[in-house]
Scaffold this active site. Sequence first.
Site, PDB file in Angstrom:
ATOM      1  N   GLU A   3      55.796  34.767  52.885  1.00  0.00           N
ATOM      2  CA  GLU A   3      55.712  35.928  52.889  1.00  0.00           C
ATOM      3  C   GLU A   3      55.718  36.547  54.094  1.00  0.00           C
ATOM      4  O   GLU A   3      55.796  37.880  54.130  1.00  0.00           O
ATOM      5  CB  GLU A   3      53.664  35.773  53.159  1.00  0.00           C
ATOM      6  CG  GLU A   3      52.982  34.819  51.461  1.00  0.00           C
ATOM      7  CD  GLU A   3      53.943  35.448  50.297  1.00  0.00           C
ATOM      8  OE1 GLU A   3      54.112  36.868  50.853  1.00  0.00           O
ATOM      9  OE2 GLU A   3      54.194  35.201  49.170  1.00  0.00           O
TER      10      GLU A   3
ATOM     11  N   TYR B 200      46.541  41.735  52.883  1.00  0.00           N
ATOM     12  CA  TYR B 200      47.532  40.865  51.853  1.00  0.00           C
ATOM     13  C   TYR B 200      48.264  39.420  51.843  1.00  0.00           C
ATOM     14  O   TYR B 200      47.740  38.773  50.777  1.00  0.00           O
ATOM     15  CB  TYR B 200      49.002  42.097  51.436  1.00  0.00           C
ATOM     16  CG  TYR B 200      49.725  41.293  50.763  1.00  0.00           C
ATOM     17  CD1 TYR B 200      49.665  40.966  49.664  1.00  0.00           C
ATOM     18  CD2 TYR B 200      50.705  40.634  51.709  1.00  0.00           C
ATOM     19  CE1 TYR B 200      50.709  40.504  48.897  1.00  0.00           C
ATOM     20  CE2 TYR B 200      52.248  39.826  50.721  1.00  0.00           C
ATOM     21  CZ  TYR B 200      52.111  39.791  49.453  1.00  0.00           C
ATOM     22  OH  TYR B 200      52.483  38.355  48.922  1.00  0.00           O
TER      23      TYR B 200
ATOM     24  N   ASP C 138      49.628  43.969  46.665  1.00  0.00           N
ATOM     25  CA  ASP C 138      50.718  44.406  47.232  1.00  0.00           C
ATOM     26  C   ASP C 138      51.267  45.683  46.416  1.00  0.00           C
ATOM     27  O   ASP C 138      50.460  45.598  45.913  1.00  0.00           O
ATOM     28  CB  ASP C 138      51.921  42.719  47.590  1.00  0.00           C
ATOM     29  CG  ASP C 138      52.563  42.892  45.758  1.00  0.00           C
ATOM     30  OD1 ASP C 138      51.825  43.350  44.837  1.00  0.00           O
ATOM     31  OD2 ASP C 138      53.895  42.867  45.663  1.00  0.00           O
TER      32      ASP C 138
ATOM     33  N   CYS D 291      58.310  46.925  35.497  1.00  0.00           N
ATOM     34  CA  CYS D 291      57.405  47.433  35.730  1.00  0.00           C
ATOM     35  C   CYS D 291      57.462  48.044  37.642  1.00  0.00           C
ATOM     36  O   CYS D 291      57.127  48.493  38.618  1.00  0.00           O
ATOM     37  CB  CYS D 291      55.687  47.401  36.331  1.00  0.00           C
ATOM     38  SG  CYS D 291      54.692  49.302  36.255  1.00  0.00           S
TER      39      CYS D 291
ATOM     40  N   CYS E  36      59.858  49.959  30.523  1.00  0.00           N
ATOM     41  CA  CYS E  36      58.843  50.052  29.501  1.00  0.00           C
ATOM     42  C   CYS E  36      59.518  49.127  28.185  1.00  0.00           C
ATOM     43  O   CYS E  36      58.551  48.140  27.678  1.00  0.00           O
ATOM     44  CB  CYS E  36      58.027  51.176  28.878  1.00  0.00           C
ATOM     45  SG  CYS E  36      57.782  52.564  30.637  1.00  0.00           S
TER      46      CYS E  36
ATOM     47  N   CYS F   4      58.316  45.560  28.206  1.00  0.00           N
ATOM     48  CA  CYS F   4      56.776  45.201  28.818  1.00  0.00           C
ATOM     49  C   CYS F   4      56.024  44.630  28.465  1.00  0.00           C
ATOM     50  O   CYS F   4      55.877  44.526  26.737  1.00  0.00           O
ATOM     51  CB  CYS F   4      56.316  46.783  29.398  1.00  0.00           C
ATOM     52  SG  CYS F   4      54.751  46.274  30.749  1.00  0.00           S
TER      53      CYS F   4
ATOM     54  N   CYS G  18      49.261  50.672  27.381  1.00  0.00           N
ATOM     55  CA  CYS G  18      49.850  50.492  29.720  1.00  0.00           C
ATOM     56  C   CYS G  18      49.170  52.171  29.723  1.00  0.00           C
ATOM     57  O   CYS G  18      50.030  53.131  28.813  1.00  0.00           O
ATOM     58  CB  CYS G  18      51.106  51.073  29.986  1.00  0.00           C
ATOM     59  SG  CYS G  18      51.923  51.630  31.585  1.00  0.00           S
TER      60      CYS G  18
END
Length: 301
Positions: free
Chosen positions: A49, A132, A150, A205, A212, A215, A221
């Site tokens: 992280e 986060y 995030d 995305c 798309c 997706c 969406c």
Amino acid sequence: MPADKPAAAPGPAERARIVGTVAQWFTTAARPLPWRDPSVGPWGVMVSEFMTQQTPVARVIEPWRAWLRRWPEPASLAAEPSSEAVAAWGRLGYPRRALRLHGAAVAIVARHGGRVPAEPEQLRALPGVGEYTAAAIASFAFGARAVVLDTNVRRVLARIDRGRQYPANSTTAAERRLAARWLPADAATAARWAASSMELGALVCTAAAPDCAHCPVAGHCRWLAAGRPAHEGPARRGQAYAGTDRQARGRLLDQLRRNRAGVETETLLGCWDVDRAQARRALDGLLADGLAHRHGELITL
DNA sequence: AAGTCGTGGTA
DNA sequence: TTACCAAGACT
């Protein structure tokens, strides 16, 4: 329903369906990132992280392996001087993260018996751990129910739920409430949503060229339904770099990394010949930040 | 709360 | 080539 009526934000039932669909997609689409291996503990997750803050995941993989090989637990890192962490950070960028990770390891040894704490509040108190990162560690390492917001999740929610191309420049309170609304009730599903929604933002995305057509939740969406309208309002501010103090600091630090024995002050300043005053400012900044150290005329990490 | 803080890949 | 931007934190 009139065809020209804009799609409404998804309600609880549709949100649950989307969460399930993305989770299913994740089972086959997830990248085999080394820190996702079940054998990797909280410390490995925590290191990943820190390294991925503002840094593409692909660039982190090898440095992460080397780091964990050398410092497999917080105590081993805490036992060494912070300059070793800065050196090992290499060219990942934002080297203060190395300093903070070292500081976090020291704090974990001092306050938590050498084990990464599971509570978001205790994580948040460690240097370099913001909202986060605390949520990410709690979720990925401990399976907790946490709002992991995030840049990827922000963009996914902006598109699916708000019908916008991009989220605001900085995270707003309204955005946190929105993300909380999406968070499944049980911890296991919530943790799955955190990982899978991030992955969707990272792989499908995406910011510049969203795919798309592939997706899994394209049918849900708002942004796609609205014809993918372009971002309105002020342009997101760029990140100028050439000629800035940041570039100067990076140049000096690069010299110090290559010369672990140290560099004479004059030699070091000479490696930034754009602007003498800027070179001084960069060196002073590095010294003040603890990224560089002075020994008479010699400067080291 | 807007600025600062590295580095490198991509279109 | 330039511009964008990437699992943010901190002041």
